[in-house]
Design an enzyme around this catalytic site. Structure first.
Site, PDB file in Angstrom:
ATOM      1  CB  SER A  59      30.947  29.302  37.598  1.00 47.78           C
ATOM      2  OG  SER A  59      31.045  28.658  38.869  1.00 47.78           O
TER       3      SER A  59
ATOM      4  N   GLY B 200      32.913  28.862  42.248  1.00 48.62           N
ATOM      5  CA  GLY B 200      33.366  27.477  42.362  1.00 48.62           C
ATOM      6  C   GLY B 200      32.236  26.455  42.316  1.00 48.62           C
TER       7      GLY B 200
ATOM      8  CD  GLU C 266      37.374  31.208  47.841  1.00 48.36           C
ATOM      9  OE1 GLU C 266      38.597  31.386  47.764  1.00 48.36           O
ATOM     10  OE2 GLU C 266      36.697  30.744  46.893  1.00 48.36           O
TER      11      GLU C 266
ATOM     12  CG  HIS D 105      37.879  35.970  47.023  1.00 50.78           C
ATOM     13  ND1 HIS D 105      37.216  34.870  47.491  1.00 50.78           N
ATOM     14  CD2 HIS D 105      37.928  35.832  45.666  1.00 50.78           C
ATOM     15  CE1 HIS D 105      36.874  34.093  46.463  1.00 50.78           C
ATOM     16  NE2 HIS D 105      37.296  34.664  45.349  1.00 50.78           N
TER      17      HIS D 105
ATOM     18  CE  LYS E 125      38.915  30.764  43.973  1.00 47.35           C
ATOM     19  NZ  LYS E 125      37.561  30.373  44.288  1.00 47.35           N
TER      20      LYS E 125
ATOM     21  CG  ASN F  66      41.606  34.141  43.215  1.00 43.22           C
ATOM     22  OD1 ASN F  66      42.689  33.861  43.733  1.00 43.22           O
ATOM     23  ND2 ASN F  66      40.470  34.194  43.894  1.00 43.22           N
TER      24      ASN F  66
ATOM     25  CD  GLU G 101      34.872  36.966  42.600  1.00 44.14           C
ATOM     26  OE1 GLU G 101      35.318  36.361  41.629  1.00 44.14           O
ATOM     27  OE2 GLU G 101      35.337  36.860  43.747  1.00 44.14           O
TER      28      GLU G 101
HETATM   29  C1  PEP Z   1      36.810  33.396  42.388  1.00 45.69           C
HETATM   30  O1  PEP Z   1      37.143  32.723  43.341  1.00 45.69           O
HETATM   31  O2  PEP Z   1      37.109  34.598  42.366  1.00 45.69           O
HETATM   32  C2  PEP Z   1      36.060  32.761  41.309  1.00 45.69           C
HETATM   33  C3  PEP Z   1      35.381  33.517  40.496  1.00 45.69           C
HETATM   34  O3  PEP Z   1      36.125  31.381  41.249  1.00 45.69           O
HETATM   35  P1  PEP Z   1      35.463  30.444  40.115  1.00 45.69           P
HETATM   36  O4  PEP Z   1      35.759  31.060  38.780  1.00 45.69           O
HETATM   37  O5  PEP Z   1      36.119  29.126  40.292  1.00 45.69           O
HETATM   38  O6  PEP Z   1      33.990  30.415  40.385  1.00 45.69           O
END
Ligand code: PEP
Length: 250
Positions: free
Chosen positions: A209, A170, A94, A92, A8, A6, A164
């Site tokens: 992460s 992040g 976000e 997601h 973003k 992703n 997630e």
């Molecule tokens: C995400 O935004 O779906 C995600 C898992 O981000 P990150 O790997 O940076 O934590």
């Protein structure tokens, strides 16, 4: 197993092409491990041209639930399909947090995605305070059942769930493999309860992460069937290392 990147709101079109070229040049398809990259909408067609028939699939990060019409700035499922998208990330955290997406919105987007022959990657996950107050399963149950309301899937490859935990996205903090497995097993039961036998074959990705140094341990959990990768998917070498971890386990 599915490893999905992703990107973003990162990468201009030339930058996206360059990153896609780097990813494709180091990639060879392996049975049992699907790979997808999800660039920003203006880069979808250009990235699609780069991945070509390499085996890597392209996904979008969002879709509008309506068929078409007066929704300035939005992108429809038909448009995404027409530029070759195979996957669409929906719900997601976000988007839930910054754009107020509800479970009903996520459900409508997932339905439209399926209607247009693409695969929704439905994201669910609790906030830190919800986990700390013992509500993580309640939150995830409501999100999963809300997203799936009225949806039927004939084949397990028609739907992907991404767990997630918001506190891991992040932040550099990852769910422990045990925490991930526990929630994935819970989601698995919800999928089976809601969709029947097909639920046992649906990929449940872990996101939050995931990096080259923790991918193997997370991906080796029984109900962790891949990863949704944010930050590490913006670096071709890191993304390739996570794919390699999945290939080792396939
Ligand atoms: C995400 O935004 O779906 C995600 C898992 O981000 P990150 O790997 O940076 O934590």
């Amino acid at each position: 197993m599915l490893i999905a990147g992703n990107w973003k709101m990162n990468k201009t079109r030339p930058e996206a092409v360059a990153l896609a070229e780097e990813i494709v040049s180091g990639y060879g398809p392996v049975a049992g491990v699907d790979v997808a990259i999800c660039p920003p909408a203006p880069c979808l067609d250009a990235v699609g041209a780069v991945v070509g028939n390499s085996g890597i699939k392209v996904g979008a990060q969002n879709v509008h639930a309506a068929e078409a019409g007066a929704y300035t700035g939005e992108v429809s499922a038909g448009m995404l399909r027409s530029v070759g998208c195979r996957y669409v990330i929906v719900g997601h955290s976000e988007r839930r947090q910054y754009f107020g997406e509800s479970d009903a919105d996520v459900n409508a987007k997932a339905r439209r995605t399926i209607e247009y022959g693409m695969v929704p990657i439905v994201c669910v996950g609790e906030h830190l305070e919800q986990r700390e107050s013992g509500k993580a399963e309640d939150v995830v149950r409501a999100q999963v059942l809300g997203a799936l309301d009225g949806i039927t899937v004939g084949d397990p490859t028609g739907l992907v769930i991404a767990y997630e935990p918001v506190w891991a996205i992040g932040t550099g903090v990852t769910a422990s493999p045990g925490q991930a497995q526990e929630m994935h097993a819970f989601i698995r039961q919800l999928l089976i309860g809601s969709l029947g036998d097909v639920g046992s074959g649906i990929d449940i990705l872990y996101g939050g992460s995931m990096k080259p140094n923790n991918a193997s341990e997370l991906l080796s959990q029984g109900d962790v069937n891949g990863g949704l990768i944010g930050g590490a998917s913006l670096d071709a070498a890191s993304f390739a290392a996570i794919i390699a971890a999945a290939v080792d386990l396939a």
